[in-house]
Scaffold this active site. Sequence first.
Site, PDB file in Angstrom:
ATOM      1  N   GLU A 176     -17.301  -8.923 -19.003  1.00 16.68           N
ATOM      2  CA  GLU A 176     -17.160 -10.338 -18.591  1.00 16.68           C
ATOM      3  C   GLU A 176     -18.239 -11.006 -19.331  1.00 16.68           C
ATOM      4  OE1 GLU A 176     -16.116 -13.543 -17.177  1.00 16.68           O
ATOM      5  OE2 GLU A 176     -18.284 -13.052 -16.811  1.00 16.68           O
ATOM      6  N   SER A 177     -17.640 -11.681 -20.362  1.00 16.10           N
ATOM      7  CA  SER A 177     -18.377 -12.579 -21.473  1.00 16.10           C
ATOM      8  C   SER A 177     -19.296 -13.692 -20.785  1.00 16.10           C
ATOM      9  CB  SER A 177     -17.434 -13.190 -22.499  1.00 16.10           C
ATOM     10  OG  SER A 177     -16.640 -13.972 -21.984  1.00 16.10           O
ATOM     11  N   CYS A 205     -13.052  -6.990 -27.192  1.00 18.81           N
ATOM     12  CA  CYS A 205     -12.599  -7.810 -26.046  1.00 18.81           C
ATOM     13  C   CYS A 205     -13.777  -8.812 -25.869  1.00 18.81           C
ATOM     14  CB  CYS A 205     -12.209  -6.952 -24.880  1.00 18.81           C
ATOM     15  SG  CYS A 205     -11.393  -7.821 -23.755  1.00 18.81           S
ATOM     16  N   ARG A 230      -9.978 -17.099 -24.163  1.00 23.44           N
ATOM     17  CA  ARG A 230     -10.276 -16.171 -23.260  1.00 23.44           C
ATOM     18  C   ARG A 230      -9.028 -16.064 -22.348  1.00 23.44           C
ATOM     19  NH1 ARG A 230     -15.764 -17.327 -20.000  1.00 23.44           N
ATOM     20  NH2 ARG A 230     -14.879 -15.150 -19.080  1.00 23.44           N
ATOM     21  N   ARG A 232      -7.222  -8.252 -19.650  1.00 25.32           N
ATOM     22  CA  ARG A 232      -7.720  -9.840 -19.442  1.00 25.32           C
ATOM     23  C   ARG A 232      -8.116 -10.236 -20.852  1.00 25.32           C
ATOM     24  NH1 ARG A 232     -10.987 -12.095 -15.195  1.00 25.32           N
ATOM     25  NH2 ARG A 232      -9.131 -13.905 -15.430  1.00 25.32           N
ATOM     26  N   HIS A 253      -9.112  -2.836 -26.424  1.00 24.79           N
ATOM     27  CA  HIS A 253     -10.107  -1.540 -26.215  1.00 24.79           C
ATOM     28  C   HIS A 253      -9.588  -0.291 -26.812  1.00 24.79           C
ATOM     29  CE1 HIS A 253     -12.606  -3.503 -22.938  1.00 24.79           C
ATOM     30  NE2 HIS A 253     -11.487  -4.248 -22.580  1.00 24.79           N
ATOM     31  N   GLU A 278     -11.541   1.907 -27.681  1.00 27.09           N
ATOM     32  CA  GLU A 278     -12.418   3.263 -26.870  1.00 27.09           C
ATOM     33  C   GLU A 278     -11.794   3.726 -25.663  1.00 27.09           C
ATOM     34  OE1 GLU A 278     -12.946  -0.049 -26.699  1.00 27.09           O
ATOM     35  OE2 GLU A 278     -13.635  -0.490 -24.610  1.00 27.09           O
TER      36      GLU A 278
END
Length: 211
Positions: free
Chosen positions: A47-48, A78, A105, A135, A171, A173
């Site tokens: 969550e940035s 992300c 975002r 998201r 993502h 990963e």
Amino acid sequence: MRIGVLALQGAFREHLDVFRGLGLEAVPVRLPSDLAGLSALVLPGGESTTMRRLIERWGLRGPILEMARQGAPIFGTCAGMILLSKEIVDGEEPVLPLLDVSVKRNAFGRQLDSFEADLQVPMLGDAPVHGVFIRAPVIDRVGDGVDVLARLDDGRVVAVRERNVVATAFHPELAGEARFHRVIATMAGAFDEPGEGAGRRRHPTRRAAAR
Ligand code: GLN
């Protein structure tokens, strides 16, 4: 070579696992002192807004910017991509403005809140990259010095590189995709062992200590 993963919040364990799976040393970063001697840094998803606050609180902003200025590879996924963008559309001030892009975002409506897509990433070869979007943000504007690495079928930009900074809206990963991490490791190797005439000034203290 030691690679750091910012471990304040979010999906950092998976990045550590990917690098370790490649046989590389990877360490969590929580304090400015954890950055010393690193060859690369990953800013994970999460969550940035939360990450932005923690970066400020722990005094990591200046030291990360300095590391990037020295040329160390930085990889954002992300929320990490949001942190690296020079402009956040209708949003807060930039945090680590290292990528000349505008990012939006939560760019995918509710129906597509989370989705997976196979992407062509020419830099990584023919086999598509399976991207997990949660998201996810999207890149709206790309500056002159920025290479687009991947787009969705509709043309929207979801992976970029500007010099030593790489970012993906998705993502890798979380999908067992290690090729981006390999590229970062290769860049980290070049940062550690610059060729003749590279003119780099990195880690003077580490060099001095090795003498
Ligand atoms: N929506 C999150 C944000 O705006 C990013 C989501 C993610 O990192 N998976 O910060």
